[in-house]
Design an enzyme around this catalytic site. Structure first.
Site, PDB file in Angstrom:
ATOM      1  N   CYS A   3      -7.900  -3.987 -36.289  1.00 33.56           N
ATOM      2  CA  CYS A   3      -8.577  -5.115 -36.938  1.00 33.56           C
ATOM      3  C   CYS A   3     -10.084  -5.041 -36.663  1.00 33.56           C
ATOM      4  CB  CYS A   3      -7.953  -6.431 -36.521  1.00 33.56           C
ATOM      5  SG  CYS A   3      -8.199  -7.702 -37.767  1.00 33.56           S
ATOM      6  N   GLU A  47       0.587  -4.326 -33.572  1.00 31.83           N
ATOM      7  CA  GLU A  47       1.236  -4.752 -32.321  1.00 31.83           C
ATOM      8  C   GLU A  47       2.224  -5.894 -32.534  1.00 31.83           C
ATOM      9  OE1 GLU A  47      -1.885  -5.275 -33.169  1.00 31.83           O
ATOM     10  OE2 GLU A  47      -2.777  -7.042 -32.206  1.00 31.83           O
ATOM     11  N   HIS A  96      -2.527  -5.782 -37.780  1.00 28.75           N
ATOM     12  CA  HIS A  96      -2.147  -5.818 -36.359  1.00 28.75           C
ATOM     13  C   HIS A  96      -0.767  -5.204 -36.167  1.00 28.75           C
ATOM     14  CE1 HIS A  96      -5.386  -8.369 -34.715  1.00 28.75           C
ATOM     15  NE2 HIS A  96      -5.411  -8.893 -35.930  1.00 28.75           N
TER      16      HIS A  96
HETATM   17  N1  GLN Z   1     -13.421 -10.965 -36.692  1.00 24.30           N
HETATM   18  C1  GLN Z   1     -12.823 -10.076 -37.642  1.00 24.30           C
HETATM   19  C2  GLN Z   1     -12.471 -10.760 -38.937  1.00 24.30           C
HETATM   20  O1  GLN Z   1     -12.364 -11.964 -38.980  1.00 24.30           O
HETATM   21  C3  GLN Z   1     -11.618  -9.377 -37.052  1.00 24.30           C
HETATM   22  C4  GLN Z   1     -10.489 -10.298 -36.725  1.00 24.30           C
HETATM   23  C5  GLN Z   1      -9.447  -9.673 -35.854  1.00 24.30           C
HETATM   24  O2  GLN Z   1      -9.705  -8.659 -35.219  1.00 24.30           O
HETATM   25  N2  GLN Z   1      -8.268 -10.263 -35.796  1.00 24.30           N
HETATM   26  O3  GLN Z   1     -12.245 -10.128 -39.936  1.00 24.30           O
END
Ligand code: GLN
Length: 551
Positions: free
Chosen positions: A387, A526, A524
Site C-alpha cells: 500500500c 496480509e 493489503h
Molecule cells: N496513505 C496512503 C493512501 O491513503 C496509503 C494507505 C495505506 O497504506 N493503507 O492511499
C-alpha cells in the site's frame, strides 16, 4: 424478539473476559472455531466491541491495534483477523458491532418515529438491537462464536452482557453456552497459583445473571487437579469445565492445547452436538513446522509504530506464514522510519535479508521509508512494499531512476510537478455499482477504497510467478492511487506494472526487473494469509529473502 426452537440449527458460544485485558480472548475464540471446523462443523464469528466509535476505522492503530479489513470493505477489530486466519469463515460488516454502531441505529430509528413515541431505553431497546445483531447469524452455520470485547466489570460492556444473558433465556441452554476467559497468576514469591482473581471475576458475572459453563484459565503452567477442583468449587463450574489455557510459544499451538484439555468435547456435549473425532493432522503438521524450522531469515519492517506489534498484527502473522511455507524462522527487526531519516542506512539495515515497507497514513517517516527503498533497490535486497510501501516505491523510482527530483504522492506534496501517486476524484465502485466522487476536503474515513477488488496479474512477472496468471481479489484500504498520467514514462524507464484492474485503469502491482525480488502492491495481502494457506506474495518474498541470506 425471535425465539429459537429445539430444531434451531445454529448453536451460540459466548466468550467473555475477566480480570484483565490481553488474555487472548480473540485467539481463544479463533482456536475454538478451528477445533469446531476440525469436527466438520461450519462456523461463523461476531465481535461485540463496547467502545463508542462506530467502527475502528478512525482509531489510532497505536492505541487500538491494527484495523482489519474484510472482503466487503468493513473496517473491523483485529480479532476478526484471528478468526479468518484460523478458520475458513468469511467475515464482514455483520461480524463486528460496537456500542456506537448499535446506538447509531437505535437513534436513527427513534428519529424516524419507529418507536411510536415510546421512551427509548437501554433495556429493552439497546439490548434488543444487540440481540438482533446476534440473530443475524442465525441459521447460517452450525456454530456461531460471539466474543464480547473488554473485561467484565467495565461499565460500557454492561448492555452487551445483559443482551447475551437474555439471549440464552430466549434460545435455551442447549443452544448457547458461556465461556469465560480468566487469569490464574503464579506468584513466584509464594510459589503458588492464585485463584482469587478468577473467583472475583466469576462473582461479577454471576451478579449480572451469567453463570459461566466453562472457564478458560490463562496460566504459566498446567493447573493441577486440586487447583481445578478449587476453582470448580468456588466458581460453581464442573471440574472438567475448568480448562488450562497455558502460555505457548506459538499461537498456532492453541487449538491443540485446548483439544488436549478436552475443551471441544466439553463444548459439544453442552450444546448437544455429536460429531466424529476431530481431524487435527493439519494443525499438528503446522505446529511441527513452526517449532522446528531449518532456516532463519531476518526481515526489516520500516514503520511508524515500531514498539507495538499489535499495530501490524496481520503483517506479522503473514510473515510467519511465509516462513512456514519456506521452513524458516522469521526474525523481525522493526526499524523506525524516522530514525532512518537521520542515520546511515547501513547502520540500521545491514544484515537484513529482506526489507518490507508496510501501509501507513501521514507524512511522518515517509522520507525514511523512501531511503530504505533506495537501499533495497540498489543493494538488490528483496523488497516488499504494501500500500503506502508500494506508493513510495513508485515515488523512489520516479525520483532516483527517472530523475524527477520532486516526484511525490499528492498526500505529502500538493504542489509537486510529478504527483506520481494522486487522489482520484472519481472512481467506479463495482461493489455498490456507483460512481464515487471525492476531493481533498471529503469527510475523513468516508473516502477510502475499501475491501476486495479484482486485479489481473500480468504474465511473466514476479507477481505471476507467485499467483499464476489469473484474476485475483485482494483487499484495499487507501485513498491515493498510481497516477496513470505518468504510467507510460515510468514503464519506459523500466518500472514493471504487473497487476492492474480488469479495465486497466488502476495499477495494483508494480515491480522491478534486474532485481532478485522487488514487488509493491496497492492492496493489503496480509489480510488474506492463513497459517494453513500462506499468501503467495509473502511466500515468495520470504523465499527470495532466504535465498539472499545464503548469498
Ligand atoms: N496513505 C496512503 C493512501 O491513503 C496509503 C494507505 C495505506 O497504506 N493503507 O492511499
Amino acid at each position: 424478539m425471535k425465539k429459537i426452537s429445539q430444531t434451531q440449527k445454529t448453536k451460540f458460544i459466548f466468550i467473555t473476559g475477566g480480570v484483565l485485558s490481553s488474555l487472548g480472548k480473540g485467539l481463544a475464540a479463533a482456536a475454538i472455531g478451528a477445533l469446531m471446523e476440525c469436527r466438520g462443523l461450519s462456523i461463523t464469528f461476531q465481535k461485540l466491541d463496547p467502545y463508542i466509535n462506530v467502527d475502528p476505522g478512525t482509531m489510532n492503530p497505536f492505541q487500538h491495534g491494527e484495523v482489519y479489513v474484510t472482503d466487503d470493505g468493513a473496517e473491523t477489530d483485529l480479532d476478526l483477523g484471528h478468526y479468518e486466519r484460523y478458520t475458513s469463515a468469511v467475515l464482514g460488516q455483520r461480524n463486528n458491532y460496537t456500542t456506537g454502531r448499535i446506538y447509531n441505529s437505535v437513534i436513527t430509528k427513534e428519529r424516524r418515529g419507529d418507536y411510536l413515541g415510546g421512551t427509548v431505553q437501554v433495556i429493552p431497546h439497546i439490548t434488543d438491537e444487540i440481540k438482533n445483531a446476534i440473530h443475524q447469524l442465525d441459521g447460517e452455520t452450525d456454530i456461531a462464536i460471539i466474543e464480547i470485547g473488554g473485561t467484565i466489570g467495565d461499565i460500557e460492556s454492561l448492555p452487551f452482557m445483559e443482551a447475551i444473558r437474555q439471549f440464552r433465556l430466549d434460545v435455551g441452554k442447549e443452544n448457547s453456552i458461556f465461556i469465560h476467559v480468566t487469569w490464574v497468576p503464579y506468584i513466584k514469591t509464594a510459589c503458588e497459583f492464585k485463584t482469587k482473581p478468577t473467583q472475583h471475576s466469576v462473582k461479577e458475572l454471576l451478579a449480572i445473571g451469567i453463570q459461566p459453563d466453562i472457564l478458560l484459565c490463562r496460566t504459566e503452567q498446567q493447573l493441577s487437579r486440586e487447583l481445578k477442583e478449587k476453582i470448580s468449587l468456588f466458581c460453581n463450574v464442573p471440574t472438567d469445565a475448568v480448562i488450562t489455557a497455558q502460555d505457548v510459544e506459538s499461537i498456532y499451538e492453541v487449538p491443540l492445547c485446548f483439544n488436549r484439555e478436552g475443551l471441544d468435547d466439553k463444548i459439544l456435549s453442552l450444546l448437544h452436538v455429536w460429531t466424529g473425532a476431530p481431524k487435527l493432522e493439519t494443525w499438528q503438521e503446522l505446529v511441527r513446522k513452526v517449532q522446528h524450522p531449518t532456516n532463519r531469515v531476518i526481515i526489516a519492517i520500516i514503520g511508524k509504530y515500531v514498539d507495538l506489534t499489535e499495530s501490524y498484527k496481520s503483517l506479522h502473522e503473514s510473515l510467519v506464514h511465509g516462513g512456514i511455507a519456506n521452513d524458516a524462522h522469521i526474525e523481525l527487526r522493526y526499524v523506525s522510519a524516522e530514525d532512518l531519516e537521520n542515520q546511515d542506512s547501513d547502520a540500521l539495515l545491514a544484515g537484513c535479508h529482506g526489507i518490507l515497507v508496510p501501509g501507513g497514513f501521514g507524512k511522518r517517516g515517509v522520507e525514511g521509508k523512501v531511503k530504505a527503498i533506495t537501499y533495497a533497490r540498489e543493494k538488490k535486497i528483496p523488497f516488499f512494499g504494501i500500500c503506502l510501501g508500494m506508493q513510495l516505491a513508485v515515488v523512489e523510482f520516479a525520483r532516483n531512476v527517472v530523475g524527477w527530483q520532486d516526484a511525490d504522492s499528492s498526500e505529502f506534496d500538493l504542489d509537486t510537478s510529478h504527483p506520481v501517486i494522486y487522489l482520484m476524484k472519481e472512481w467506479f465502485d463495482y461493489r455498490t455499482n456507483q460512481l464515487q466522487v471525492r476531493d481533498e476536503s471529503s469527510e475523513m474515513g468516508g473516502t477510502l477504497r475499501l475491501g476486495a477488488y479484482p486485479c489481473q496479474v500480468i504474465k511473466k512477472t514476479s507477481a505471476s510467478a507467485a499467483y499464476g496468471d489469473k484474476e485475483i481479489f485482494e483487499r484495499h484500504r487507501h485513498r491515493y492511487e498510481f497516477n496513470p498520467k505518468f504510467r507510460a514514462e515510468l514503464e519506459g524507464k523500466g518500472l514493471v506494472i504487473s497487476g492492474v484492474s480488469p479495465d486497466n485503469t488502476l495499477v495494483e502491482i508494480v515491480e522491478l526487473q534486474d532485481h532478485p525480488w522487488f514487488v509493491g502492491c496497492q492492496f493489503h495481502p496480509e489480510f488474506k494469509s492463513q497459517p494453513l494457506n500462506p499468501h503467495p506474495l509473502f511466500r515468495e518474498f520470504i523465499k527470495a529473502s532466504l535465498k539472499h541470506s545464503g548469498e
